[in-house]
Write a protein that holds these residues in place. Structure first.
Motif, PDB file in Angstrom:
ATOM      1  N   ALA A 293       0.853  -1.195   0.000  1.00 47.19           N
ATOM      2  CA  ALA A 293       0.000   0.000   0.000  1.00 47.19           C
ATOM      3  C   ALA A 293       0.886   1.241   0.000  1.00 47.19           C
ATOM      4  O   ALA A 293       2.112   1.148   0.178  1.00 47.19           O
ATOM      5  CB  ALA A 293      -0.912   0.014   1.214  1.00 47.19           C
ATOM      6  N   ALA A 294       0.284   2.364  -0.213  1.00 48.90           N
ATOM      7  CA  ALA A 294       1.040   3.611  -0.220  1.00 48.90           C
ATOM      8  C   ALA A 294       1.520   3.928   1.193  1.00 48.90           C
ATOM      9  O   ALA A 294       0.896   3.534   2.177  1.00 48.90           O
ATOM     10  CB  ALA A 294       0.157   4.740  -0.746  1.00 48.90           C
ATOM     11  N   PRO A 295       2.630   4.637   1.320  1.00 49.61           N
ATOM     12  CA  PRO A 295       3.173   4.939   2.654  1.00 49.61           C
ATOM     13  C   PRO A 295       2.235   5.786   3.490  1.00 49.61           C
ATOM     14  O   PRO A 295       2.334   5.792   4.724  1.00 49.61           O
ATOM     15  CB  PRO A 295       4.469   5.689   2.352  1.00 49.61           C
ATOM     16  CG  PRO A 295       4.374   6.098   0.927  1.00 49.61           C
ATOM     17  CD  PRO A 295       3.475   5.124   0.233  1.00 49.61           C
ATOM     18  N   SER A 296       1.312   6.493   2.858  1.00 48.48           N
ATOM     19  CA  SER A 296       0.354   7.267   3.652  1.00 48.48           C
ATOM     20  C   SER A 296      -0.655   6.363   4.338  1.00 48.48           C
ATOM     21  O   SER A 296      -1.345   6.780   5.263  1.00 48.48           O
ATOM     22  CB  SER A 296      -0.377   8.270   2.745  1.00 48.48           C
ATOM     23  OG  SER A 296      -1.064   7.562   1.727  1.00 48.48           O
TER      24      SER A 296
ATOM     25  N   GLU B 148      -4.317  -8.010  11.500  1.00 44.02           N
ATOM     26  CA  GLU B 148      -5.673  -7.519  11.779  1.00 44.02           C
ATOM     27  C   GLU B 148      -5.830  -6.086  11.306  1.00 44.02           C
ATOM     28  O   GLU B 148      -6.847  -5.703  10.723  1.00 44.02           O
ATOM     29  CB  GLU B 148      -5.966  -7.559  13.289  1.00 44.02           C
ATOM     30  CG  GLU B 148      -5.791  -8.937  13.928  1.00 44.02           C
ATOM     31  CD  GLU B 148      -4.342  -9.237  14.236  1.00 44.02           C
ATOM     32  OE1 GLU B 148      -3.555  -8.287  14.424  1.00 44.02           O
ATOM     33  OE2 GLU B 148      -3.958 -10.435  14.227  1.00 44.02           O
ATOM     34  N   LYS B 149      -4.788  -5.319  11.543  1.00 44.53           N
ATOM     35  CA  LYS B 149      -4.864  -3.920  11.160  1.00 44.53           C
ATOM     36  C   LYS B 149      -4.933  -3.779   9.643  1.00 44.53           C
ATOM     37  O   LYS B 149      -5.673  -2.943   9.109  1.00 44.53           O
ATOM     38  CB  LYS B 149      -3.613  -3.199  11.697  1.00 44.53           C
ATOM     39  CG  LYS B 149      -3.813  -1.729  11.891  1.00 44.53           C
ATOM     40  CD  LYS B 149      -3.020  -1.201  13.088  1.00 44.53           C
ATOM     41  CE  LYS B 149      -3.244   0.285  13.224  1.00 44.53           C
ATOM     42  NZ  LYS B 149      -2.136   0.975  13.896  1.00 44.53           N
ATOM     43  N   ILE B 150      -4.148  -4.621   8.954  1.00 44.39           N
ATOM     44  CA  ILE B 150      -4.167  -4.574   7.488  1.00 44.39           C
ATOM     45  C   ILE B 150      -5.559  -4.916   6.975  1.00 44.39           C
ATOM     46  O   ILE B 150      -6.097  -4.259   6.088  1.00 44.39           O
ATOM     47  CB  ILE B 150      -3.124  -5.560   6.915  1.00 44.39           C
ATOM     48  CG1 ILE B 150      -1.711  -5.093   7.290  1.00 44.39           C
ATOM     49  CG2 ILE B 150      -3.267  -5.697   5.407  1.00 44.39           C
ATOM     50  CD1 ILE B 150      -0.618  -6.051   6.906  1.00 44.39           C
ATOM     51  N   LEU B 151      -6.146  -5.951   7.580  1.00 46.74           N
ATOM     52  CA  LEU B 151      -7.451  -6.409   7.098  1.00 46.74           C
ATOM     53  C   LEU B 151      -8.542  -5.384   7.372  1.00 46.74           C
ATOM     54  O   LEU B 151      -9.625  -5.463   6.776  1.00 46.74           O
ATOM     55  CB  LEU B 151      -7.804  -7.748   7.741  1.00 46.74           C
ATOM     56  CG  LEU B 151      -7.008  -8.936   7.189  1.00 46.74           C
ATOM     57  CD1 LEU B 151      -7.179 -10.161   8.067  1.00 46.74           C
ATOM     58  CD2 LEU B 151      -7.435  -9.233   5.761  1.00 46.74           C
ATOM     59  N   SER B 152      -8.252  -4.431   8.261  1.00 43.14           N
ATOM     60  CA  SER B 152      -9.274  -3.426   8.546  1.00 43.14           C
ATOM     61  C   SER B 152      -9.219  -2.264   7.558  1.00 43.14           C
ATOM     62  O   SER B 152     -10.054  -1.385   7.582  1.00 43.14           O
ATOM     63  CB  SER B 152      -9.087  -2.895   9.968  1.00 43.14           C
ATOM     64  OG  SER B 152      -7.914  -2.102  10.016  1.00 43.14           O
ATOM     65  N   LEU B 153      -8.201  -2.276   6.704  1.00 45.34           N
ATOM     66  CA  LEU B 153      -8.093  -1.211   5.699  1.00 45.34           C
ATOM     67  C   LEU B 153      -8.910  -1.585   4.467  1.00 45.34           C
ATOM     68  O   LEU B 153      -9.314  -2.745   4.309  1.00 45.34           O
ATOM     69  CB  LEU B 153      -6.622  -1.025   5.310  1.00 45.34           C
ATOM     70  CG  LEU B 153      -5.691  -0.579   6.458  1.00 45.34           C
ATOM     71  CD1 LEU B 153      -4.228  -0.705   6.040  1.00 45.34           C
ATOM     72  CD2 LEU B 153      -6.000   0.870   6.825  1.00 45.34           C
ATOM     73  N   PRO B 154      -9.119  -0.646   3.575  1.00 45.28           N
ATOM     74  CA  PRO B 154      -9.809  -0.995   2.322  1.00 45.28           C
ATOM     75  C   PRO B 154      -8.956  -1.990   1.529  1.00 45.28           C
ATOM     76  O   PRO B 154      -7.789  -1.717   1.244  1.00 45.28           O
ATOM     77  CB  PRO B 154      -9.917   0.340   1.578  1.00 45.28           C
ATOM     78  CG  PRO B 154      -9.752   1.374   2.630  1.00 45.28           C
ATOM     79  CD  PRO B 154      -8.863   0.781   3.690  1.00 45.28           C
TER      80      PRO B 154
ATOM     81  N   ALA C 268      -9.871 -13.678  10.868  1.00 45.46           N
ATOM     82  CA  ALA C 268     -11.188 -13.902  10.272  1.00 45.46           C
ATOM     83  C   ALA C 268     -11.173 -13.361   8.853  1.00 45.46           C
ATOM     84  O   ALA C 268     -10.469 -12.397   8.558  1.00 45.46           O
ATOM     85  CB  ALA C 268     -12.255 -13.194  11.091  1.00 45.46           C
ATOM     86  N   PRO C 269     -11.905 -13.993   7.981  1.00 43.12           N
ATOM     87  CA  PRO C 269     -11.977 -13.478   6.603  1.00 43.12           C
ATOM     88  C   PRO C 269     -12.514 -12.060   6.585  1.00 43.12           C
ATOM     89  O   PRO C 269     -13.276 -11.667   7.472  1.00 43.12           O
ATOM     90  CB  PRO C 269     -12.937 -14.453   5.919  1.00 43.12           C
ATOM     91  CG  PRO C 269     -13.562 -15.258   6.988  1.00 43.12           C
ATOM     92  CD  PRO C 269     -12.707 -15.195   8.189  1.00 43.12           C
ATOM     93  N   PRO C 270     -12.075 -11.283   5.625  1.00 39.35           N
ATOM     94  CA  PRO C 270     -12.474  -9.877   5.578  1.00 39.35           C
ATOM     95  C   PRO C 270     -13.980  -9.746   5.377  1.00 39.35           C
ATOM     96  O   PRO C 270     -14.607 -10.572   4.710  1.00 39.35           O
ATOM     97  CB  PRO C 270     -11.701  -9.322   4.386  1.00 39.35           C
ATOM     98  CG  PRO C 270     -11.383 -10.530   3.549  1.00 39.35           C
ATOM     99  CD  PRO C 270     -11.212 -11.664   4.501  1.00 39.35           C
ATOM    100  N   ALA C 271     -14.522  -8.701   5.949  1.00 39.12           N
ATOM    101  CA  ALA C 271     -15.943  -8.444   5.775  1.00 39.12           C
ATOM    102  C   ALA C 271     -16.201  -7.837   4.411  1.00 39.12           C
ATOM    103  O   ALA C 271     -15.284  -7.524   3.663  1.00 39.12           O
ATOM    104  CB  ALA C 271     -16.443  -7.505   6.874  1.00 39.12           C
ATOM    105  N   GLY C 272     -17.452  -7.668   4.124  1.00 40.66           N
ATOM    106  CA  GLY C 272     -17.818  -7.013   2.874  1.00 40.66           C
ATOM    107  C   GLY C 272     -17.995  -8.012   1.762  1.00 40.66           C
ATOM    108  O   GLY C 272     -17.397  -9.081   1.751  1.00 40.66           O
TER     109      GLY C 272
ATOM    110  N   GLY D 205      -6.074   2.155  -0.468  1.00 41.95           N
ATOM    111  CA  GLY D 205      -6.297   0.801   0.006  1.00 41.95           C
ATOM    112  C   GLY D 205      -5.044  -0.050  -0.061  1.00 41.95           C
ATOM    113  O   GLY D 205      -3.974   0.410  -0.479  1.00 41.95           O
ATOM    114  N   VAL D 206      -5.204  -1.298   0.377  1.00 45.62           N
ATOM    115  CA  VAL D 206      -4.097  -2.255   0.388  1.00 45.62           C
ATOM    116  C   VAL D 206      -4.324  -3.274  -0.717  1.00 45.62           C
ATOM    117  O   VAL D 206      -5.435  -3.765  -0.909  1.00 45.62           O
ATOM    118  CB  VAL D 206      -4.006  -2.979   1.738  1.00 45.62           C
ATOM    119  CG1 VAL D 206      -2.719  -3.790   1.821  1.00 45.62           C
ATOM    120  CG2 VAL D 206      -4.088  -1.989   2.874  1.00 45.62           C
TER     121      VAL D 206
END
Lengths: 295, 295
Positions: A168-171, A180-186, A206-210, A231-232
DNA sequence: TCAAAAGCGTGCCTTTTTCGCACATATCAT
DNA sequence: ATGATATGTGCGAAAAAGGCACGCTTTTGA
């Protein structure tokens, strides 16, 4: 296999002298003075313990032993010269290469400068098509294709089989974030909707939501989206490599998996054309990772 | 045919490195440091304008071009090494040589020192028979024979065809005496009674007096008689050469003629034996006049 | 985790090789 | 006889090759 050869430059001098039956002639051919030839031959005779030339009233002539030696040496030097001439030629011709768009942009094109430099007279026609289509339809000689399960019997050597990692972008991310934190990103999906599901499984999350289908988009667009910081993206590391090196993308986890590999597919019969062969050799060398130092 | 080869020592370094797939390995084989190999290969790559090796995480590996080049070079170096090994061997075996007595004494034996030095492990058996006899009867491999009219179809290469000149001891003659004066001396006949008659004709003089048959004797005796200062001998100059050089004989006229030639005759099948081949080559080189300088 | 070893690249300096020049010698052609 | 051809050699210069020490990276092993 210790192979103690006589001094090779002396051999070359002798070979030329033998062909010319003249030291001066050999000197002229080799662009040195006759004394250099004389010394070389004399030194070789001393070294071998045999007389290779005999003196004529004017000039020299081969002895029997010298003639036999020459008969063995000349073809060898001929072969060496022949093999070396290859490097002098400036190959020409055309190669049409079809590559998957993202692979072309991020892997192939950055390396093409080396090809253009090496073979300035070869015209390279680059196409981008994502479908695993037959080569003839696109009139391409070679194709760089992604295979999920290997090329299956085809003669299609491996170019790259680097695993997928989240980038993902450095921002958006930093190096080595917890899964877990990665999976919470778009989550941006490249090519297949369930890559993130698989990655989450590997990471023990857990598998990503959505709805998975929400984010399916063409690979190029997903990549651009990631670059823009939205997003990632799970993507092969050899594709992200160029942007990772420039700091525009960051690999935010070391958890990854192999989903397939890139291979080089050849159209029927095109290997008869030297430009195609050279591109093939070049790209295989590239994929094996050539020395970075460039002349 | 200007043939611009790359630096041969660099080629050898590359070839060894390619075989070993390792610079260090090549360095060990060639007995130099790895840096020498590294430089050679780098220089060769620069010179050819092509990459021959690529860097591995540890070590190096051939590129496609390097592998192709190596495949051409290795056999060439192998052939060169093979051809060079011949000189390392110390040939052994036996050669039986039959020569006419005078030719053996005055031409062959003075040269044999070179043969013994060159091939100390070859046993040379020297026989002396004057008859033009068949080789098998004397159990000789090679024979040095005099032919009046050439060997006529046999494969018997020329050894010498120097003309006959009058020679005598310095107590009897001086250099370049008038033919009449020479003919007034005791005339020794070598092999044929009418040689002096022919010589007198060439010199424009009357044929020598005396019964021709009086002085016929074996060649060796006639020669010894001349050495002892008891007359003038008409003899091939290559036979008189050694005694002329030491001042024991003097060529007293430049009038001479060719009566025949010495040739090398081989027995059936003996050329399969390397010692015989080597003697043959050696004597042919000798007869062509090898360089006088000796190592 | 840290250290040692294996491999290669490179700057610097020494050693070895190679070369050219000038001269000597011998032969051939004119 | 004289100039051209062709090779051998001593000597000093130039270039190539080589070694060493060090740096870098990866691998291996304790």
């Amino acid at each position: 296999m210790p192979r103690a050869l006589p001094p090779l430059n002396a051999l070359r001098a002798f070979e030329a002298a033998g062909r010319h039956q003249s030291f001066s002639g050999a000197a002229e051919e080799l662009g040195v003075s006759h004394s250099a030839i004389s010394r070389h031959v004399r030194g070789l005779e001393d070294r071998l313990g045999a007389q290779l030339f005999r003196d004529l009233p004017r000039g020299v002539a081969l002895t029997q032993a010298g003639a036999r030696y020459l008969a063995a040496l000349s073809p060898s030097f001929d072969r060496i010269a022949e093999a070396s001439e290859v490097f002098d030629q400036r190959p020409t011709g055309q190669v049409t290469v079809d590559a998957e768009p993202l692979f072309a942009m991020k892997w192939l094109i950055p390396r093409l400068g080396d090809f253009y430099r090496r073979y300035p007279d070869i015209e390279l026609r680059l196409q981008a098509n994502s479908a695993i289509a037959d080569l003839g339809r696109y009139e391409a000689d070679l194709a760089l294709r992604f295979f999920h399960a290997g090329p299956e019997g085809q003669d299609a050597p491996l170019l790259s089989n680097a695993p997928l990692y989240p980038f993902a972008a450095p921002s958006v991310v930093s190096r080595l974030m917890p899964p877990e934190k990665i999976l919470s990103l778009p989550l941006l999906r490249d090519r297949h909707a369930d890559t993130w599901r698989k990655w989450a499984g590997l990471a023990g999350c857990a598998p990503p939501a959505g709805a998975p289908s929400d984010w399916r988009m063409r690979a190029r667009l997903a990549y651009e989206t990631a670059l823009a910081g939205h997003g990632v993206l799970l993507i092969s590391s050899e594709i992200a490599e160029v942007d990772a090196a420039s700091g525009r993308l960051i690999q935010c986890s070391d958890i990854g998996f192999r989903m397939g590999s890139y291979h080089l597919v050849s159209a029927e019969g095109v290997m008869r054309r030297s430009a195609v062969r050279l591109f093939r050799e070049w790209i295989l060398d590239q994929s094996a990772g050539l020395r970075s130092v460039n002349r």
